[in-house]
Design a protein around this motif. Structure first.
Motif, PDB file in Angstrom:
ATOM      1  N   TYR A  62     -61.820 -42.414 -19.973  1.00  0.00           N
ATOM      2  CA  TYR A  62     -61.799 -41.061 -19.402  1.00  0.00           C
ATOM      3  C   TYR A  62     -61.206 -41.173 -18.006  1.00  0.00           C
ATOM      4  O   TYR A  62     -61.674 -41.965 -17.174  1.00  0.00           O
ATOM      5  N   GLU A  64     -59.898 -38.859 -14.654  1.00  0.00           N
ATOM      6  CA  GLU A  64     -59.899 -37.560 -13.974  1.00  0.00           C
ATOM      7  C   GLU A  64     -59.616 -37.814 -12.500  1.00  0.00           C
ATOM      8  O   GLU A  64     -60.470 -38.299 -11.765  1.00  0.00           O
ATOM      9  N   LEU A  67     -60.770 -41.120 -10.762  1.00  0.00           N
ATOM     10  CA  LEU A  67     -61.932 -41.625 -11.482  1.00  0.00           C
ATOM     11  C   LEU A  67     -61.518 -42.094 -12.871  1.00  0.00           C
ATOM     12  O   LEU A  67     -60.864 -41.361 -13.615  1.00  0.00           O
ATOM     13  N   LEU A  69     -63.386 -43.944 -16.270  1.00  0.00           N
ATOM     14  CA  LEU A  69     -64.652 -44.360 -16.874  1.00  0.00           C
ATOM     15  C   LEU A  69     -64.420 -44.940 -18.256  1.00  0.00           C
ATOM     16  O   LEU A  69     -63.436 -44.607 -18.927  1.00  0.00           O
ATOM     17  N   SER A  74     -71.701 -43.266 -20.741  1.00  0.00           N
ATOM     18  CA  SER A  74     -71.437 -42.949 -19.344  1.00  0.00           C
ATOM     19  C   SER A  74     -70.479 -41.769 -19.219  1.00  0.00           C
ATOM     20  O   SER A  74     -70.620 -40.928 -18.333  1.00  0.00           O
ATOM     21  N   ILE A  75     -69.491 -41.685 -20.119  1.00  0.00           N
ATOM     22  CA  ILE A  75     -68.544 -40.568 -20.065  1.00  0.00           C
ATOM     23  C   ILE A  75     -69.248 -39.252 -20.385  1.00  0.00           C
ATOM     24  O   ILE A  75     -69.071 -38.247 -19.679  1.00  0.00           O
ATOM     25  N   LEU A  77     -72.408 -38.574 -20.116  1.00  0.00           N
ATOM     26  CA  LEU A  77     -73.327 -38.248 -19.016  1.00  0.00           C
ATOM     27  C   LEU A  77     -72.558 -37.643 -17.843  1.00  0.00           C
ATOM     28  O   LEU A  77     -73.014 -36.658 -17.234  1.00  0.00           O
ATOM     29  N   HIS A  78     -71.409 -38.207 -17.526  1.00  0.00           N
ATOM     30  CA  HIS A  78     -70.595 -37.653 -16.442  1.00  0.00           C
ATOM     31  C   HIS A  78     -70.202 -36.202 -16.744  1.00  0.00           C
ATOM     32  O   HIS A  78     -70.310 -35.324 -15.874  1.00  0.00           O
ATOM     33  N   ILE A  79     -69.748 -35.957 -17.964  1.00  0.00           N
ATOM     34  CA  ILE A  79     -69.358 -34.589 -18.352  1.00  0.00           C
ATOM     35  C   ILE A  79     -70.557 -33.648 -18.254  1.00  0.00           C
ATOM     36  O   ILE A  79     -70.453 -32.525 -17.748  1.00  0.00           O
ATOM     37  N   GLU A  81     -73.193 -33.916 -16.399  1.00  0.00           N
ATOM     38  CA  GLU A  81     -73.609 -33.687 -15.023  1.00  0.00           C
ATOM     39  C   GLU A  81     -72.607 -32.826 -14.262  1.00  0.00           C
ATOM     40  O   GLU A  81     -72.977 -32.123 -13.325  1.00  0.00           O
ATOM     41  N   ARG A  82     -71.356 -32.883 -14.673  1.00  0.00           N
ATOM     42  CA  ARG A  82     -70.306 -32.142 -13.974  1.00  0.00           C
ATOM     43  C   ARG A  82     -70.229 -30.680 -14.422  1.00  0.00           C
ATOM     44  O   ARG A  82     -69.819 -29.809 -13.645  1.00  0.00           O
TER      45      ARG A  82
END
Length: 217
Positions: A62, A64, A67, A69, A74-75, A77-79, A81-82
Motif C-alpha cells: 500500500y 500513499e 507512506l 505499508l 497493518s494496511i 488497520l491503517h485504512i 484508522e484513517r
C-alpha cells in the motif's frame, strides 16, 4: 491522495477472492476510498523495486504519498484508522475490534493455512495424509471456539468492523474444505460478509484482473 495497492498479475486462486489484496480492496470499498492497482508478476515480486516495498516479496503493498505499508493486517488497520466506517467511535469498542483483527490473523488463520498447505503444496509427501487428521482437528478446535463466541450474533462485537472484515476473509479459505459447513453460524457469518456490497465490488475487481487477457508483447 489516491493510494496504490499491488496485486498479483495472475492470482494463484484464479480470482476467487482468496489473494490477500482482496482484503485491502474490501476495506477501501467499505470506506469509499478510491484506489489504484499496480499488478506485479511473480518475477517482479522478487526484484529490488518490489522488495523495497515488501521485504518478503509478497502482495499486497500500500502506497500513499511517502507512506509505504505491507501486511494486510497493518494496511487494513491503517485504512480503518484513517477513514470512518470500519472502527467504532467508542474507545473500548474500537480496541475490541482491533483485537479481533489480530485474532483473525494470529489465532484463526495459522491452522487454516497449515491445512491449505498440506492439501495443496504437500499432498505428494508420504507423511501428509498421516498427519492430516491432526491438522483438521486443530482447525475444528479454533472454529468451535469462534462459533461459541459468535453465537447467534450477526457480527463479532456489535456492528460490522475491521475485525469482521479480517475474520471473514480468513474463514473464506475454508470454502472448499467443507469444514465451515459443520458450523452453521460461522457459515452464515461468512455469507453475511460476502453479501456486503463493498465485498462484492472488491471480489469483482479482483476477478476481473484474473479473467482479462494479458497484453502480448
Amino acid at each position: 491522495m489516491t493510494p496504490t495497492i499491488t496485486a498479483f498479475e495472475r492470482s494463484p486462486d484464479g480470482g476467487k477472492g482468496l489473494a490477500r489484496d482482496t482484503r485491502v480492496r474490501w476495506a477501501l470499498e467499505e470506506v469509499g476510498q478510491p484506489y489504484a492497482v499496480r499488478l506485479v508478476s511473480f518475477q517482479a515480486m522478487k526484484e529490488p523495486a518490489h522488495l523495497a516495498l515488501h521485504p518478503f516479496g509478497q502482495i499486497p503493498t500500500y502506497e500513499e504519498g511517502d507512506l509505504a505499508l505491507f501486511e494486510t493486517g497493518s494496511i487494513v488497520l491503517h485504512i480503518a484508522e484513517r477513514h470512518a466506517g470500519l472502527l467504532p467511535d467508542d474507545a473500548n469498542a474500537r480496541a475490541r475490534a482491533i483485537s479481533w483483527m489480530f485474532a483473525a490473523v494470529n489465532t484463526i488463520e495459522p491452522p487454516i493455512l497449515e491445512l491449505v498447505t498440506a492439501r495443496i503444496l504437500e499432498s505428494d509427501k508420504p507423511w501428509t495424509w498421516e498427519r492430516m487428521p491432526l491438522v483438521v482437528d486443530r482447525v475444528r478446535d479454533r472454529l468451535r471456539q469462534l462459533a461459541a463466541r459468535l453465537g447467534d450474533a450477526d457480527w463479532l462485537d456489535g456492528k460490522f468492523s475491521a475485525g469482521d472484515l479480517m475474520m471473514v476473509s480468513v474463514l473464506l479459505r475454508l470454502r472448499m474444505s467443507g469444514i465451515l459447513d459443520e458450523f452453521p453460524n460461522l457459515a452464515a457469518y461468512v455469507a453475511r460478509g460476502e453479501a456486503r456490497p463493498a465485498y462484492k465490488r472488491a471480489f469483482a475487481a479482483q476477478l476481473a484482473v484474473n479473467t482479462s487477457e494479458l497484453p502480448t508483447a
